[in-house]
Design an enzyme around this catalytic site. Structure first.
Site, PDB file in Angstrom:
ATOM      1  N   GLU A  12     -54.831 -41.192  20.855  1.00  0.00           N
ATOM      2  CA  GLU A  12     -55.407 -40.825  22.148  1.00  0.00           C
ATOM      3  C   GLU A  12     -55.146 -41.850  23.259  1.00  0.00           C
ATOM      4  O   GLU A  12     -55.917 -41.939  24.213  1.00  0.00           O
ATOM      5  CB  GLU A  12     -56.910 -40.611  21.990  1.00  0.00           C
ATOM      6  CG  GLU A  12     -57.250 -39.493  21.028  1.00  0.00           C
ATOM      7  CD  GLU A  12     -58.724 -39.152  21.090  1.00  0.00           C
ATOM      8  OE1 GLU A  12     -59.055 -38.119  21.685  1.00  0.00           O
ATOM      9  OE2 GLU A  12     -59.533 -39.926  20.554  1.00  0.00           O
ATOM     10  N   HIS A  17     -67.062 -42.654  20.514  1.00  0.00           N
ATOM     11  CA  HIS A  17     -67.682 -41.502  19.846  1.00  0.00           C
ATOM     12  C   HIS A  17     -69.125 -41.851  19.486  1.00  0.00           C
ATOM     13  O   HIS A  17     -69.639 -41.400  18.469  1.00  0.00           O
ATOM     14  CB  HIS A  17     -66.945 -41.153  18.548  1.00  0.00           C
ATOM     15  CG  HIS A  17     -65.460 -40.986  18.681  1.00  0.00           C
ATOM     16  ND1 HIS A  17     -64.602 -41.212  17.644  1.00  0.00           N
ATOM     17  CD2 HIS A  17     -64.689 -40.608  19.732  1.00  0.00           C
ATOM     18  CE1 HIS A  17     -63.351 -40.986  18.046  1.00  0.00           C
ATOM     19  NE2 HIS A  17     -63.374 -40.629  19.308  1.00  0.00           N
ATOM     20  N   HIS A  48     -67.001 -34.472  20.983  1.00  0.00           N
ATOM     21  CA  HIS A  48     -66.078 -35.566  20.708  1.00  0.00           C
ATOM     22  C   HIS A  48     -66.668 -36.938  21.079  1.00  0.00           C
ATOM     23  O   HIS A  48     -66.838 -37.782  20.215  1.00  0.00           O
ATOM     24  CB  HIS A  48     -64.785 -35.292  21.492  1.00  0.00           C
ATOM     25  CG  HIS A  48     -63.691 -36.294  21.285  1.00  0.00           C
ATOM     26  ND1 HIS A  48     -62.396 -36.072  21.689  1.00  0.00           N
ATOM     27  CD2 HIS A  48     -63.695 -37.541  20.748  1.00  0.00           C
ATOM     28  CE1 HIS A  48     -61.649 -37.130  21.392  1.00  0.00           C
ATOM     29  NE2 HIS A  48     -62.418 -38.029  20.819  1.00  0.00           N
ATOM     30  N   HIS A  62     -63.170 -45.606  25.440  1.00  0.00           N
ATOM     31  CA  HIS A  62     -63.336 -44.258  24.883  1.00  0.00           C
ATOM     32  C   HIS A  62     -64.101 -44.412  23.582  1.00  0.00           C
ATOM     33  O   HIS A  62     -63.668 -45.131  22.683  1.00  0.00           O
ATOM     34  CB  HIS A  62     -61.987 -43.594  24.621  1.00  0.00           C
ATOM     35  CG  HIS A  62     -62.115 -42.390  23.730  1.00  0.00           C
ATOM     36  ND1 HIS A  62     -62.951 -41.346  24.041  1.00  0.00           N
ATOM     37  CD2 HIS A  62     -61.556 -42.089  22.533  1.00  0.00           C
ATOM     38  CE1 HIS A  62     -62.901 -40.446  23.068  1.00  0.00           C
ATOM     39  NE2 HIS A  62     -62.062 -40.873  22.139  1.00  0.00           N
TER      40      HIS A  62
HETATM   41 MN    MN Z   1     -61.598 -39.921  20.289  1.00  0.00          MN
END
Ligand code: MN
Length: 251
Positions: free
Chosen positions: A97, A118, A186, A116
Site C-alpha cells: 500500500e 489499522h 480497513h 496509515h
Molecule cells: Mn492497510
C-alpha cells in the site's frame, strides 16, 4: 586573542554537531523512531506504516520496506518518488500500500508525514453511521466530518487494499484538505506537516475513538467539543512533550 579562540572553538563545535556526511540522515533516524513509537503505543501492529517527505527534496519520501514497524532499522528505510517507485532500483520489496503515501504527497504539498494504521479503535467508526468526532481537547485537530473512504466507489469489490496508484489517488481525493480520513473496513490515514505531529495525531485520533465509544456506551447524551473549542485546542504544542516521552519509552 580570546575572541579568536572562542570563534575557533565555536567552529569546531558547529562542525562536530553537523557533520557534512553522515551514514544515516537525521530524518531517517527520526522515521525509525516514529516506527518504534507507533508500534509501542499500539497505533501500528504487524501492519500499517509511517512515512516522511524529504524537505530538501519534496518529490521524494522515506518509508520502510515490507515489514512490521516495531522491528524497522535505518537499513530498512527506502527512498521513494511520488509514483511510489523506489529511487534505488535494487531496493527491497516495499509495502503493497505504498501508493497511499505517494499519491497523498502528490496531492497535498503541505503534507510532510503520513501514517496509515489499522488501529482497532477507529475501525467501528469506518463501518458505522456514528461519526468520529472530537470528545476531548487532545483530538481537537480532527476536522468534522472525518471523511470515510469507500473503496467500492472507486473499484467495486476488492481485497480492501490500496494496491494501485489509482486507488491511492481516490483515497487522496477523499482525504481532501483534511488531517485524517477513515477507510471503511480497513483503517485510517492521518497526515501532518511534520513527523512528530503525525505521530501525535495518529495516537490521539485512536485514543479519541476509544473514548467516544466509551462515552456512547454509557447510554446518556454525549457532549462533543464545539467546533470553536476544537479549533482552539487543535494546534497543541506540536506534540513535542508527547514525542519526547514516547521516545524515552522505546530507547
Ligand atoms: Mn492497510
Amino acid at each position: 586573542m580570546r575572541f579568536v579562540i572562542l570563534a575557533l572553538a565555536g567552529c569546531v563545535v558547529a562542525k562536530g554537531q553537523t557533520p557534512v556526511k553522515k551514514s544515516v540522515p537525521p530524518l531517517v533516524q527520526e522515521l525509525v523512531l516514529a516506527n518504534h513509537i507507533l508500534a509501542h503505543e499500539g497505533v501500528l501492529d504487524a501492519y500499517g506504516h509511517v512515512s516522511v517527505r524529504d524537505p530538501k527534496d519534496p518529490a521524494h519520501f522515506w518509508l520502510a520496506r515490507h515489514m512490521a514497524a516495531g522491528t524497522v532499522t535505518a537499513a530498512d528505510i527506502i527512498q521513494y518518488d511520488l509514483d511510489s517507485k523506489p529511487v534505488n532500483a535494487d531496493a527491497s520489496a516495499g509495502y503493497t500500500e505504498r501508493f497511499i503515501h505517494g499519491e497523498i504527497y502528490r496531492a497535498r504539498p503541505d503534507v510532510m508525514a503520513i501514517v496509515h494504521c489499522h488501529a482497532p479503535d477507529v475501525i467501528p467508526f469506518g463501518v458505522s453511521s456514528v461519526p468520529l468526532r472530537p470528545v476531548y481537547h487532545m483530538a481537537g485537530f480532527l476536522e468534522v466530518p472525518v471523511p470515510i473512504f469507500e473503496i467500492r466507489d472507486a473499484a467495486g469489490l476488492t481485497d480492501m487494499l490500496i494496491r494501485t496508484p489509482e486507488l491511492g489517488k481516490a483515497l487522496a481525493q477523499t482525504l481532501g484538505a483534511k488531517p485524517a480520513a477513515l477507510m471503511r473496513g480497513h483503517g485510517a490515514v492521518v497526515v501532518a506537516d511534520s513527523l512528530h505531529v503525525v505521530v501525535g495525531r495518529a495516537y490521539y485520533m485512536n485514543m479519541n475513538a476509544r473514548l467516544e465509544m466509551q462515552a456512547i456506551s454509557l447510554g446518556g447524551s454525549v457532549t462533543y467539543l464545539d467546533p470553536v473549542e476544537a479549533q482552539k485546542t487543535g494546534a497543541q504544542d506540536g506534540f513535542e512533550r508527547a514525542w519526547n516521552y514516547w521516545k524515552s519509552q522505546v530507547k
